[in-house]
Design an enzyme around this catalytic site. Structure first.
Site, PDB file in Angstrom:
ATOM      1  N   GLY A  35       0.835  -1.196   0.000  1.00  0.00           N
ATOM      2  CA  GLY A  35       0.000   0.000   0.000  1.00  0.00           C
ATOM      3  C   GLY A  35       0.863   1.236   0.000  1.00  0.00           C
ATOM      4  O   GLY A  35       2.100   1.165  -0.016  1.00  0.00           O
ATOM      5  N   GLY A  37       0.927   5.650   1.337  1.00  0.00           N
ATOM      6  CA  GLY A  37       0.359   6.715   2.145  1.00  0.00           C
ATOM      7  C   GLY A  37       0.645   8.066   1.536  1.00  0.00           C
ATOM      8  O   GLY A  37       0.850   8.206   0.323  1.00  0.00           O
ATOM      9  N   GLY A  38       0.667   9.080   2.410  1.00  0.00           N
ATOM     10  CA  GLY A  38       0.867  10.425   1.917  1.00  0.00           C
ATOM     11  C   GLY A  38       2.263  10.690   1.420  1.00  0.00           C
ATOM     12  O   GLY A  38       2.475  11.560   0.566  1.00  0.00           O
ATOM     13  N   MET A  39       3.257   9.941   1.908  1.00  0.00           N
ATOM     14  CA  MET A  39       4.643  10.212   1.542  1.00  0.00           C
ATOM     15  C   MET A  39       5.335   9.026   0.896  1.00  0.00           C
ATOM     16  O   MET A  39       6.242   9.223   0.073  1.00  0.00           O
ATOM     17  CB  MET A  39       5.449  10.633   2.780  1.00  0.00           C
ATOM     18  CG  MET A  39       5.096  11.993   3.326  1.00  0.00           C
ATOM     19  SD  MET A  39       6.243  12.492   4.602  1.00  0.00           S
ATOM     20  CE  MET A  39       7.774  12.533   3.694  1.00  0.00           C
ATOM     21  N   GLY A  40       4.946   7.801   1.258  1.00  0.00           N
ATOM     22  CA  GLY A  40       5.707   6.661   0.764  1.00  0.00           C
ATOM     23  C   GLY A  40       4.860   5.458   0.411  1.00  0.00           C
ATOM     24  O   GLY A  40       3.684   5.380   0.746  1.00  0.00           O
ATOM     25  N   VAL A  42       4.790   1.158   0.593  1.00  0.00           N
ATOM     26  CA  VAL A  42       5.299   0.094   1.458  1.00  0.00           C
ATOM     27  C   VAL A  42       5.237  -1.229   0.701  1.00  0.00           C
ATOM     28  O   VAL A  42       4.222  -1.561   0.068  1.00  0.00           O
ATOM     29  CB  VAL A  42       4.485   0.002   2.765  1.00  0.00           C
ATOM     30  CG1 VAL A  42       5.070  -1.075   3.675  1.00  0.00           C
ATOM     31  CG2 VAL A  42       4.478   1.354   3.477  1.00  0.00           C
ATOM     32  N   LYS A  57       9.766   0.719   3.228  1.00  0.00           N
ATOM     33  CA  LYS A  57       9.056   1.935   2.843  1.00  0.00           C
ATOM     34  C   LYS A  57       9.985   2.818   2.032  1.00  0.00           C
ATOM     35  O   LYS A  57      11.116   3.105   2.461  1.00  0.00           O
ATOM     36  CB  LYS A  57       8.566   2.682   4.093  1.00  0.00           C
ATOM     37  CG  LYS A  57       7.723   3.907   3.783  1.00  0.00           C
ATOM     38  CD  LYS A  57       7.186   4.521   5.074  1.00  0.00           C
ATOM     39  CE  LYS A  57       6.324   5.734   4.784  1.00  0.00           C
ATOM     40  NZ  LYS A  57       5.780   6.334   6.035  1.00  0.00           N
ATOM     41  N   ASP A 152       0.967  14.084  13.494  1.00  0.00           N
ATOM     42  CA  ASP A 152       0.087  13.543  12.447  1.00  0.00           C
ATOM     43  C   ASP A 152      -0.634  12.292  12.946  1.00  0.00           C
ATOM     44  O   ASP A 152      -0.680  11.262  12.262  1.00  0.00           O
ATOM     45  CB  ASP A 152       0.882  13.229  11.177  1.00  0.00           C
ATOM     46  CG  ASP A 152      -0.025  12.991   9.972  1.00  0.00           C
ATOM     47  OD1 ASP A 152      -1.191  13.439  10.015  1.00  0.00           O
ATOM     48  OD2 ASP A 152       0.424  12.350   9.004  1.00  0.00           O
TER      49      ASP A 152
END
Length: 462
Positions: A35, A37-40, A42, A57, A152
């Protein structure tokens, strides 16, 4: 500044390196994507020598030319690696791809993040919500002890790992926008652009909307309060169609008390939630340890009330009985009739079974009951023939034995006198009360003494 051709070449190199089946730095075999996320993004990976499963990641391709994003990614790796706590995901290694893009190696987690869990299961039980918050407090306490502020906190950054017994283990993830408080913090603060908001808008406290660099440990406590509210009610306290309207609500509108959305929430738990959501940082819990102590007290009182309620006997009130009756009346007449017949049949069968197990009941004559209650001394009286009973001397008279004087009525003491029978005991006719009066002749061949006992005349049987 990177040119477009240079950026394209960097992205191409990046995609070739993290392809499934490749081995990073000769140690980590990439197996599949998990999956992003906002930055990386995985990926699931496996250590070539040890065979252990890991998670890797790497920065998202679109951020490869963003120096600020690369710096935050590196900061996340350093911050997470410093925190040694079971409620924080462990960072096992860091490195760079051949293209120079950083990556981090983390422990592999089985389960799902809190956002997916809430979407699948809905709001948590009160007991589960308190337990999840206590574990989140433990994770933040470990981070704050290292002077690291998360900034966050949201459901997607908490991971629920199932355990064989008890509630899931909570793991806190993604310290990508974390802030490290130190003497050189001024330089780190400059990495945040003026006017930018770091974090997820629905979980950002009022002070961070105006001055992002002023966030401190109490900002994380606000985010925990939002998260706790969502765990208990299934929704966040502040919602709006746009970010500016959301910021206005967070800054000025009081949150709706969670007990109005779910009345089973204990009052002391609601107090903890609302204190976390105070507009002024000075009015919140001043550190996460104080919040954990308050939560622990709430948990203890809640479990005590629950245990006490479990020990109470089950009572069916009149209202419940009336409700059952109304439900029965809604059935068709034929079904109600069949149900009544079935109940009657079961009652009859059950009664017969009970009588069969008890055996026959033998009725006792009133005389025997009276004699048990007033025991007689055998030396005070002589056996006397009564109805249906022949005197011991009678067989010898009938067989022609030596003539004996006529039997006289034995003397009875007042204590041992036979009780006088009522009229209904002899078929409804009272016996003649001829005290000591012998009728002439042998018709009938008996007479009654003054106590009402029948005495046979011996001479009538010679």
């Amino acid at each position: 500044m990177m040119t477009a051709p240079g950026h394209a070449a960097l992205v191409l190199s990046y995609l070739n390196e993290i392809k499934t089946g490749n081995v990073l730095n000769g140690r980590y075999l990439i197996e599949e994507p998990l999956g992003s996320g906002g930055m990386g993004s995985v990926y699931a990976a496996r250590h070539v020598q040890l065979g252990t499963r890991l998670a890797i990641k790497v920065l998202l391709p679109e951020l490869l030319s963003d120096a600020d994003a690369i710096s935050r990614f590196a900061r996340e790796a350093r911050a997470s690696a410093k925190i040694a706590d079971e409620n924080v995901v462990r960072i096992l290694d860091v490195g760079q791809l051949d293209s120079g893009i950083p990556y981090m190696v983390m422990e592999f987690l089985e389960g799902q993040d809190a956002a997916a869990y809430l979407k699948e299961h809905g709001r948590l039980s009160v007991e589960h919500a308190i337990d999840a918050m206590l574990q989140s407090c433990a994770a933040l306490a470990a981070a704050h002890a290292m002077n690291i502020i998360h900034r966050d906190i949201k459901p997607s950054n908490l991971f629920f790992v199932p355990r064989a017994a008890g509630r899931p283990l909570v793991k806190m993830l993604d310290f990508g926008v974390s802030k490290i408080i130190s003497s050189s913090n001024h330089k780190a603060s400059q990495m945040t652009k003026a006017g930018s908001i770091l974090g997820s808008p629905g979980y950002v406290p009022p002070e961070q909307w105006f001055h992002a660099n002023t966030a401190d440990k109490r900002s994380d406590i606000w985010a925990l309060g939002i998260l706790f509210y969502e765990f208990l009610t299934g929704r966040v306290p502040f919602e709006a169609p746009s970010v500016p309207v959301l910021a206005t609500k967070i800054a000025y509108d009081p949150p709706l008390p969670p007990r109005r959305l779910r009345d089973e929430i204990p009052a002391d738990v609601e107090t903890v939630v609302l204190r976390c959501l105070e507009k002024s940082p000075d009015d919140r819990f001043q550190d996460v340890t104080s919040m954990a102590v308050a939560l622990r007290s709430c948990q203890r009182r809640y479990l005590d009330r629950k245990a006490s309620a479990d020990k109470q006997p089950i009572r069916v009130g009149i209202a419940a009985i009336a409700a059952v009756d109304r439900r029965l009346r809604s059935f068709p007449f034929s079904i109600r009739t069949a149900a009544v017949a079935l109940v009657a049949f079961l009652v009859i069968v059950g009664s017969g079974y009970i009588l069969h197990k008890r055996g026959p009941v033998v009725a006792q004559r009133p005389e025997s009951i009276a004699n048990r209650t007033a025991p007689q001394k055998p030396t005070d009286v002589t056996p006397v023939a009564s109805v249906g009973v022949v005197s011991p001397e009678l067989p010898s008279k009938l067989s022609g034995a030596t003539e004996q004087p006529p039997l006289a009525a034995p003397a009875r003491s007042k204590a041992t006198a036979a009780p006088r029978r009522p009229a209904h005991a002899t078929g409804g006719h009272a016996r003649p009360q001829a005290a000591n009066t012998k009728a002439t002749g042998c018709r009938p061949p008996y007479y009654y003494d003054d106590q009402g006992a029948r005495i046979f005349k011996v001479e009538c049987f010679r």
